[in-house]
Design a protein around this motif. Structure first.
Motif, mmCIF file in Angstrom:
data_model
loop_
_atom_site.group_PDB
_atom_site.id
_atom_site.type_symbol
_atom_site.label_atom_id
_atom_site.label_comp_id
_atom_site.label_asym_id
_atom_site.label_seq_id
_atom_site.Cartn_x
_atom_site.Cartn_y
_atom_site.Cartn_z
ATOM 1 N N SER A 109 0.630 -1.240 0.051
ATOM 2 C CA SER A 109 -0.001 -0.060 -0.072
ATOM 3 C C SER A 109 0.894 1.260 -0.139
ATOM 4 O O SER A 109 2.084 1.069 0.367
ATOM 5 C CB SER A 109 -0.968 0.004 1.168
ATOM 6 N N THR A 116 -4.469 13.804 0.649
ATOM 7 C CA THR A 116 -4.796 12.413 -0.096
ATOM 8 C C THR A 116 -4.817 12.881 -1.559
ATOM 9 O O THR A 116 -4.598 13.980 -2.037
ATOM 10 C CB THR A 116 -6.270 12.173 0.568
ATOM 11 N N ASP A 227 -11.961 -6.404 -1.440
ATOM 12 C CA ASP A 227 -12.920 -6.461 -0.411
ATOM 13 C C ASP A 227 -12.877 -7.904 0.241
ATOM 14 O O ASP A 227 -13.557 -8.034 1.645
ATOM 15 C CB ASP A 227 -14.158 -6.216 -0.943
ATOM 16 N N LYS A 232 -6.805 -5.058 3.881
ATOM 17 C CA LYS A 232 -7.344 -3.726 3.261
ATOM 18 C C LYS A 232 -7.525 -2.823 4.173
ATOM 19 O O LYS A 232 -7.422 -1.599 4.231
ATOM 20 C CB LYS A 232 -8.209 -3.834 1.980
ATOM 21 N N HIS A 233 -8.349 -3.217 5.215
ATOM 22 C CA HIS A 233 -8.893 -2.734 6.215
ATOM 23 C C HIS A 233 -7.882 -2.449 7.413
ATOM 24 O O HIS A 233 -7.889 -1.331 8.257
ATOM 25 C CB HIS A 233 -10.142 -3.451 7.048
ATOM 26 N N TRP A 235 -4.931 -1.555 6.551
ATOM 27 C CA TRP A 235 -4.373 -0.255 5.982
ATOM 28 C C TRP A 235 -5.106 0.876 6.371
ATOM 29 O O TRP A 235 -4.452 1.846 6.811
ATOM 30 C CB TRP A 235 -3.929 -0.213 4.439
ATOM 31 N N GLU A 236 -6.211 1.055 6.365
ATOM 32 C CA GLU A 236 -7.196 2.141 6.964
ATOM 33 C C GLU A 236 -6.797 2.120 8.482
ATOM 34 O O GLU A 236 -6.977 3.345 8.837
ATOM 35 C CB GLU A 236 -8.598 1.669 6.668
ATOM 36 N N GLU A 237 -6.721 1.090 9.229
ATOM 37 C CA GLU A 237 -6.598 1.152 10.594
ATOM 38 C C GLU A 237 -5.174 1.821 10.824
ATOM 39 O O GLU A 237 -5.192 2.793 11.547
ATOM 40 C CB GLU A 237 -6.602 -0.135 11.109
ATOM 41 N N GLU A 239 -3.688 3.995 8.772
ATOM 42 C CA GLU A 239 -3.881 5.349 8.181
ATOM 43 C C GLU A 239 -4.721 6.338 9.263
ATOM 44 O O GLU A 239 -4.199 7.347 9.661
ATOM 45 C CB GLU A 239 -4.673 5.519 7.124
ATOM 46 N N ARG A 240 -5.765 5.788 10.083
ATOM 47 C CA ARG A 240 -6.438 6.344 11.035
ATOM 48 C C ARG A 240 -5.483 6.788 12.377
ATOM 49 O O ARG A 240 -5.567 7.702 12.921
ATOM 50 C CB ARG A 240 -7.546 5.360 11.378
ATOM 51 N N LYS A 243 -3.414 9.986 11.409
ATOM 52 C CA LYS A 243 -4.379 10.923 10.667
ATOM 53 C C LYS A 243 -3.720 12.257 11.012
ATOM 54 O O LYS A 243 -3.574 13.104 10.293
ATOM 55 C CB LYS A 243 -5.682 10.793 11.124
#
Length: 293
Positions: A109, A116, A227, A232-233, A235-237, A239-240, A243
Motif C-alpha cells: 500500500s 490525499t 474487499d 485492506k482494512h 491499512w485503513e486502521e 492510516e487512522r 491521521k
C-alpha cells in the motif's frame, strides 16, 4: 358560469421550465451520474424551451434525491472475475477461526506525506453508495510518497517492509525470502498458507518457483477482490492511527508507519478475521460486484 371552485394562484415563484425538461434533467443524470450541471444543461436544452439554469438543475436533482457525493473507489470487475469471486465466496462462506488459522494475509500500500489524492463528485440517491454505477473504478497504486509491504496472521502482526523504487518480481522474492519467511518460521512454525492477490509480479514464474522451492502453500485467490482481503482494512486502521501525525520526509513517514503498525493490537486482527463470513456473504449478495468492504 361560476363553478363553485375558487382558483387561487400558487404561492412562490412561477415555474420557468416544463415538466418535460424536469424529466429530461433526471434522465440525463441517471444515464451518467458523473455529469455536471453544465453537462446536463447542454444535453436538455431545446430550441422551443427556456434554458434551465445550473442552479435550477441542481435544485431539481436535489428534490429528486440525487445529491452530489464523492464516489466510493472500487476495482472495475469483469464478468469472468465476478463469477470467480462468487464461487470463492461460496467455498469459504462457512470457514471460521479454525480454517483461517495459520493463514498469512499480505499486500502492499502507499501512504501520502501530505493530504490525499484528488476528489471527484457524483450524484446518487441516498443509500446507493455501493451500487456499481456510482463507484469510481481504480487501478492499484498510481504513485505516492511511501510504499510499503506488510502481512499478518491470526496470531501475530507481521513485518512492515518499505519499498524503495519499483517493486518487481525480484524485489518481491527478496521480501519473501528475507522478511516474510523468517517471521513466519518464528511465529507460525513450518505449516502455514500464504495469501496474495493476482498482481503479475506476485504470480510470475520467478516467484512461483520460489514458492515451490520453499514448499509454501499459496491460497487460491479471485482476481480484483480487495474487499475479501482483511489487510485492506488494516491499512485503513494504520492510516487512522496517523491521521493527525505530520511527516516532513519519506524516512520519517515510514518510521511513523512502522511504529504504528507494531502497536496495532491483536483484537483488531481478530475483528477483521471474524468478518470473513460477512465478506463472503456480501460478495454473494452483490453477485460478484465490489462490496462495502
Amino acid at each position: 358560469m361560476w363553478d363553485g371552485v375558487v382558483h387561487r394562484q400558487s404561492p412562490g415563484r412561477p415555474r420557468t421550465i416544463s415538466r418535460a425538461i424536469d424529466r429530461n434533467i433526471l434522465r440525463a443524470c441517471r444515464e451518467d451520474p458523473r455529469r455536471t450541471s453544465t453537462d446536463i444543461q447542454v444535453s436538455v436544452t431545446s430550441p422551443n424551451e427556456p434554458v434551465p439554469s445550473r442552479r435550477t438543475i441542481r435544485r431539481r436533482l436535489q428534490v429528486a434525491g440525487l445529491h452530489g457525493r464523492i464516489p466510493v473507489k472500487k476495482p472495475l470487475v469483469s464478468l469472468k472475475n465476478r463469477k470467480a469471486r462468487v464461487e470463492w465466496a461460496k467455498q469459504h462462506l462457512s470457514w471460521g477461526p479454525r480454517e483461517w488459522a495459520n493463514h498469512i494475509w499480505s499486500d502492499e500500500s502507499k501512504f501520502n506525506l501530505f493530504g490525499t489524492d484528488g476528489i471527484q463528485w457524483i450524484r446518487r440517491p441516498i443509500g446507493s453508495r455501493y451500487a456499481p454505477q456510482y463507484q469510481c473504478p481504480t487501478v492499484k497504486h498510481g504513485g505516492g510518497s511511501v510504499m510499503v509491504w506488510g502481512c499478518f496472521s491470526d496470531t501475530s502482526m507481521g513485518p512492515l517492509k518499505r519499498i524503495v523504487g519499483t517493486m518487481d518480481r525480484y524485489v518481491f522474492e527478496d521480501i519473501l525470502e528475507n522478511t516474510m519467511r523468517p517471521w513466519a518460521k518464528a511465529n507460525l512454525g513450518r505449516s502455514w498458507v500464504f495469501q496474495q492477490d493476482n498482481d503479475p509480479k506476485y504470480t510470475s514464474g520467478h516467484v512461483a518457483n520460489w514458492f515451490r522451492r520453499r514448499r509454501v502453500d499459496v491460497l487460491e485467490w479471485p482476481s480484483q477482490s480487495p474487499d475479501l482481503n482483511p489487510i485492506k482494512h488494516m491499512w485503513e486502521e494504520l492510516e487512522r492511527r496517523l491521521k493527525e501525525v505530520r511527516a516532513s520526509n519519506a524516512n520519517q513517514k515510514f518510521a511513523q508507519l512502522e511504529a504504528a503498525w507494531k502497536s496495532i493490537p491483536m483484537t483488531v486482527v481478530q475483528t477483521l478475521l471474524d468478518s470473513m463470513p460477512r465478506r463472503c456473504q456480501a460478495v454473494i449478495d452483490a453477485k460478484g460486484y465490489p462490496t462495502k468492504y
